[in-house]
Design an enzyme around this catalytic site. Structure first.
Site, mmCIF file in Angstrom:
data_model
loop_
_atom_site.group_PDB
_atom_site.id
_atom_site.type_symbol
_atom_site.label_atom_id
_atom_site.label_comp_id
_atom_site.label_asym_id
_atom_site.label_seq_id
_atom_site.Cartn_x
_atom_site.Cartn_y
_atom_site.Cartn_z
ATOM 1 N N ARG A 10 48.769 33.703 52.881
ATOM 2 C CA ARG A 10 49.912 33.447 51.997
ATOM 3 C C ARG A 10 50.174 34.616 51.049
ATOM 4 O O ARG A 10 51.296 35.098 50.932
ATOM 5 C CB ARG A 10 49.644 32.177 51.182
ATOM 6 C CG ARG A 10 49.506 30.902 51.995
ATOM 7 C CD ARG A 10 49.059 29.738 51.131
ATOM 8 N NE ARG A 10 47.712 29.964 50.592
ATOM 9 C CZ ARG A 10 47.436 30.290 49.338
ATOM 10 N NH1 ARG A 10 48.423 30.437 48.481
ATOM 11 N NH2 ARG A 10 46.198 30.457 48.934
ATOM 12 N N ILE A 11 49.118 35.062 50.364
ATOM 13 C CA ILE A 11 49.290 36.101 49.355
ATOM 14 C C ILE A 11 49.560 37.451 50.009
ATOM 15 O O ILE A 11 50.456 38.199 49.586
ATOM 16 C CB ILE A 11 48.054 36.159 48.443
ATOM 17 C CG1 ILE A 11 47.930 34.846 47.672
ATOM 18 C CG2 ILE A 11 48.135 37.346 47.493
ATOM 19 C CD1 ILE A 11 46.613 34.674 46.947
ATOM 20 N N ASP B 44 44.557 40.741 60.138
ATOM 21 C CA ASP B 44 44.122 39.375 59.863
ATOM 22 C C ASP B 44 43.572 38.821 61.171
ATOM 23 O O ASP B 44 44.183 39.027 62.230
ATOM 24 C CB ASP B 44 45.286 38.501 59.380
ATOM 25 C CG ASP B 44 44.817 37.157 58.852
ATOM 26 O OD1 ASP B 44 44.747 37.006 57.619
ATOM 27 O OD2 ASP B 44 44.499 36.264 59.671
ATOM 28 N N CYS C 275 42.623 42.188 44.282
ATOM 29 C CA CYS C 275 42.975 41.056 43.428
ATOM 30 C C CYS C 275 42.603 39.752 44.128
ATOM 31 O O CYS C 275 43.198 38.701 43.863
ATOM 32 C CB CYS C 275 44.462 41.067 43.086
ATOM 33 S SG CYS C 275 44.970 42.470 42.083
ATOM 34 N N ALA C 276 41.625 39.832 45.041
ATOM 35 C CA ALA C 276 41.252 38.656 45.835
ATOM 36 C C ALA C 276 39.920 38.079 45.375
ATOM 37 O O ALA C 276 39.873 37.094 44.629
ATOM 38 C CB ALA C 276 41.203 39.034 47.315
ATOM 39 N N ARG C 277 38.818 38.693 45.812
ATOM 40 C CA ARG C 277 37.482 38.220 45.461
ATOM 41 C C ARG C 277 36.572 39.417 45.250
ATOM 42 O O ARG C 277 36.563 40.358 46.057
ATOM 43 C CB ARG C 277 36.901 37.320 46.567
ATOM 44 C CG ARG C 277 37.555 35.949 46.706
ATOM 45 C CD ARG C 277 37.207 35.052 45.513
ATOM 46 N NE ARG C 277 37.753 33.712 45.668
ATOM 47 C CZ ARG C 277 38.958 33.334 45.232
ATOM 48 N NH1 ARG C 277 39.738 34.235 44.629
ATOM 49 N NH2 ARG C 277 39.380 32.094 45.390
ATOM 50 N N ASP D 146 41.025 43.482 39.876
ATOM 51 C CA ASP D 146 41.135 42.285 39.037
ATOM 52 C C ASP D 146 39.906 41.400 39.163
ATOM 53 O O ASP D 146 39.722 40.477 38.368
ATOM 54 C CB ASP D 146 42.396 41.502 39.424
ATOM 55 C CG ASP D 146 42.653 40.308 38.520
ATOM 56 O OD1 ASP D 146 42.595 40.490 37.285
ATOM 57 O OD2 ASP D 146 42.892 39.198 39.037
ATOM 58 N N GLU E 50 31.029 38.691 37.271
ATOM 59 C CA GLU E 50 32.003 38.530 36.196
ATOM 60 C C GLU E 50 31.384 37.717 35.065
ATOM 61 O O GLU E 50 30.662 36.767 35.325
ATOM 62 C CB GLU E 50 33.272 37.854 36.717
ATOM 63 C CG GLU E 50 33.988 38.679 37.774
ATOM 64 C CD GLU E 50 35.253 38.014 38.306
ATOM 65 O OE1 GLU E 50 35.610 36.912 37.806
ATOM 66 O OE2 GLU E 50 35.892 38.585 39.196
ATOM 67 N N HIS F 169 40.346 39.246 35.882
ATOM 68 C CA HIS F 169 40.617 38.120 36.793
ATOM 69 C C HIS F 169 41.873 37.347 36.353
ATOM 70 O O HIS F 169 41.828 36.142 36.082
ATOM 71 C CB HIS F 169 39.406 37.191 36.870
ATOM 72 C CG HIS F 169 39.329 36.458 38.180
ATOM 73 N ND1 HIS F 169 38.153 36.185 38.833
ATOM 74 C CD2 HIS F 169 40.294 35.932 38.983
ATOM 75 C CE1 HIS F 169 38.378 35.532 39.948
ATOM 76 N NE2 HIS F 169 39.683 35.366 40.059
ATOM 77 N N GLY G 139 44.757 37.143 38.238
ATOM 78 C CA GLY G 139 45.673 36.910 39.347
ATOM 79 C C GLY G 139 46.475 35.628 39.236
ATOM 80 O O GLY G 139 47.668 35.602 39.569
ATOM 81 N N ALA G 140 45.849 34.554 38.775
ATOM 82 C CA ALA G 140 46.538 33.259 38.673
ATOM 83 C C ALA G 140 46.972 32.948 37.247
ATOM 84 O O ALA G 140 47.405 31.830 36.961
ATOM 85 C CB ALA G 140 45.626 32.148 39.179
#
Length: 528
Positions: A151-152, A171, A230-232, A256, A261, A280, A282-283
């Site tokens: 999605r992202i 992917d 910006c994922a994990r 990010d 962390e 972090h 992103g959201a």
């Protein structure tokens, strides 16, 4: 009256439908210690959390009325999902609410890195007027490599194309048709790291993506490449990135998320003026916080009102009699799916599931869902659940075929799984063995008998003397103990397969050393 407990700060605007419902009482009590949560949870039908509240087995032991847990976000690491499933509690998440927020943050980080905006801003505040130091680069006509086109990743691709970038994408479930529809070029990870000017990662953090970009990959990249995550944290090996920044191989990075962390005060990434770091975020938009709250509130409301719902992380509730019949096969199905997913290297185009023997007389749709979840979630993580797995397969262009064949000549019950890619077909099969539980009994047509659990080394090789000993020596030298061994062959001197249960994980270097043994055809490190 239906009672809902909200135990973490969640947008009340997003909770609107729950708060407005006449038949539902919503109590907001945040920051509860476990003992206090245990003392009151028995009064509630639903629990809504973010990441602070830990929904442990102990909490669930006290939750006699609880029907559903809603997580306003994607990850459910703070929820004991197996314990919830065992107690018949549905766990809901909100995988779509932060898609745009994270994609936009990725692009904001890309722009900030390319044009050195944070550094220029800091310079201005120091009273300087330095235009020469902060000369940046344009995105136009640059090659962007996207690793993970879910999605992202797909939203990032759209924005990149609007800026005139050429997009390469990898992917594991990207079909040629979907690549064409998104106007991206389908590539391998190696092809991306060689050709891209910018590289961004958008995968879950799993065994296959841990340190996906490490020393080897940085060595293959263009001089002056720019990196984003910006994922994990952990997808990019931070030590390797630091070395690449020091050498000048990497011209800039924007991160990010981090392996640990919060980021340590003395972390070396903080020493580079060409690195952009955010905590972090992103959201972290008003819209995303509202959206995840809306999504989870609507789904929880559907569960409470016995309406169809879509974002269950665990198996949705079934009639008790049917659940009892198929429940023993659910774990077997998911393990078969995970095994097959780790034995293929290309996008899956077709999945065939065959039920033989006693299981063919049951309602097997839940088992098929667990198989699909096992295959798809291995690469897509928490985005895939028991409810949406068929839809994710359809959206990925995967054909799913299910059939029943009645009695089997050998086994009382058998689940056969065939996974097809453009270049290969893998076949695995499993059964429930009285007294021994789930067993893998077929691998690419060879008879074996292995427990689908833990870590494994799976090989195909030419059957000849010394193969077991050579592999054993390599594992022994690496300090890896062999717990179990199964070998299958059809004829002396022909092709054979071997499944070794191992006590410790095998590093990529160990796997490559095994692959270099003469007559080894394939080798895989599998974790179930």
């Amino acid at each position: 009256m239906i009672r809902v407990l909200v135990s973490d700060p969640i947008s009340e605007q997003g909770l609107g439908k729950l708060l407005e419902a006449d038949d539902i009482q919503v109590d907001i009590k945040t920051g509860l210690p476990e003992e206090e949560l245990c003392s009151i949870i028995g009064e509630y039908d639903a629990l809504l959390v973010r990441s602070q509240t830990r929904v442990t087995s102990k909490v669930l032991d006290h939750a006699g009325r609880l029907r559903v847990i809603g997580r306003a976000g994607v990850g459910v690491d703070n929820i004991d999902v197996p314990a919830a499933t065992q107690r018949g509690v549905v766990v809901i998440n909100a995988p779509d609410g932060n898609t745009i927020s994270t994609a936009e943050h990725t692009f904001a980080m890309m722009m900030a890195m390319a044009r050195k905006i944070p550094q220029a801003y800091a310079s201005i505040h120091r009273g300087e007027w330095d235009r020469k130091t902060f000369v940046g680069v344009e995105l136009n006509n640059k090659v962007l490599g996207i690793i993970g086109l879910g999605r992202i990743g797909a939203e990032v691709a759209k924005r990149a194309q609007a800026f005139g970038m050429k997009v390469l994408a990898y992917d594991p479930f990207l079909s040629p048709q979907r690549a064409d529809s998104l106007n991206v070029k389908q590539c391998t990870v190696d092809e991306i790291v060689v050709a891209a000017d910018f590289i961004t990662v958008h995968t879950p953090l799993i065994k296959e993506t841990k340190h996906l970009l490490a020393e080897r990959e940085f060595g293959m990249m263009k001089d002056g490449v720019r990196i984003l995550n910006c994922a994990r944290g952990g997808i990019i090996k931070e030590e390797a990135l630091v070395e690449a920044l020091q050498s000048g191989k990497v011209a800039g990075a924007a991160l990010d998320v981090f392996e640990e962390e919060p980021l340590a005060k003395d972390h070396p990434l903080k020493d580079f003026p060409n690195v952009v770091l955010t905590p972090h975020l992103g959201a972290s938009t008003e819209e995303a916080q509202i959206n995840v709250a809306i999504d989870v509130a609507e789904e929880v409301l559907k569960v409470l009102r016995d309406e169809p719902f879509k974002n269950a992380v665990n198996l949705p509730s079934l009639p008790a009699d049917k659940l009892k019949q198929v429940e023993p096969y659910l774990a077997l199905g998911e393990k078969l799916g995970k095994l097959a997913a780790q034995l293929v290297d290309n996008p899956v185009t077709k999945i065939e599931i065959t039920y033989s023997g006693d299981i063919s007389n049951l309602e097997v749709a839940p088992v098929s869902r667990t198989i699909l979840k096992g295959i798809l979630s291995y690469h897509h993580g928490a985005e895939v659940n028991f409810v949406n797995a068929p839809l994710v397969a359809e959206q990925s262009g995967i054909q799913v075929v299910e059939s029943k064949t009645g009695k089997h000549s050998v086994f009382t019950n058998l689940i056969g799984l065939e996974v097809t890619t453009p270049h290969q077909t893998r076949r695995v099969a499993g059964t429930l063995n009285n007294g021994f539980g789930p067993r893998i009994v077929r691998l690419d047509g060879f008879a074996i008998d292995a427990s689908p659990e833990g870590r494994m080394i799976v090989t195909s090789h030419v059957d000849q003397p010394g193969m077991i000993g050579r592999i054993g020596m390599i594992l022994g030298d690496a300090g890896i103990n062999i717990a179990t061994m199964q070998v299958g062959r059809k004829e002396v001197g022909g092709k054979a397969v071997m499944v070794l249960g191992i006590d410790n994980p095998a590093t990529p270097e160990v796997v490559r050393e095994i692959a270099e043994i003469p007559s080894i055809l394939e080798v895989f490190h599998v974790e179930l």
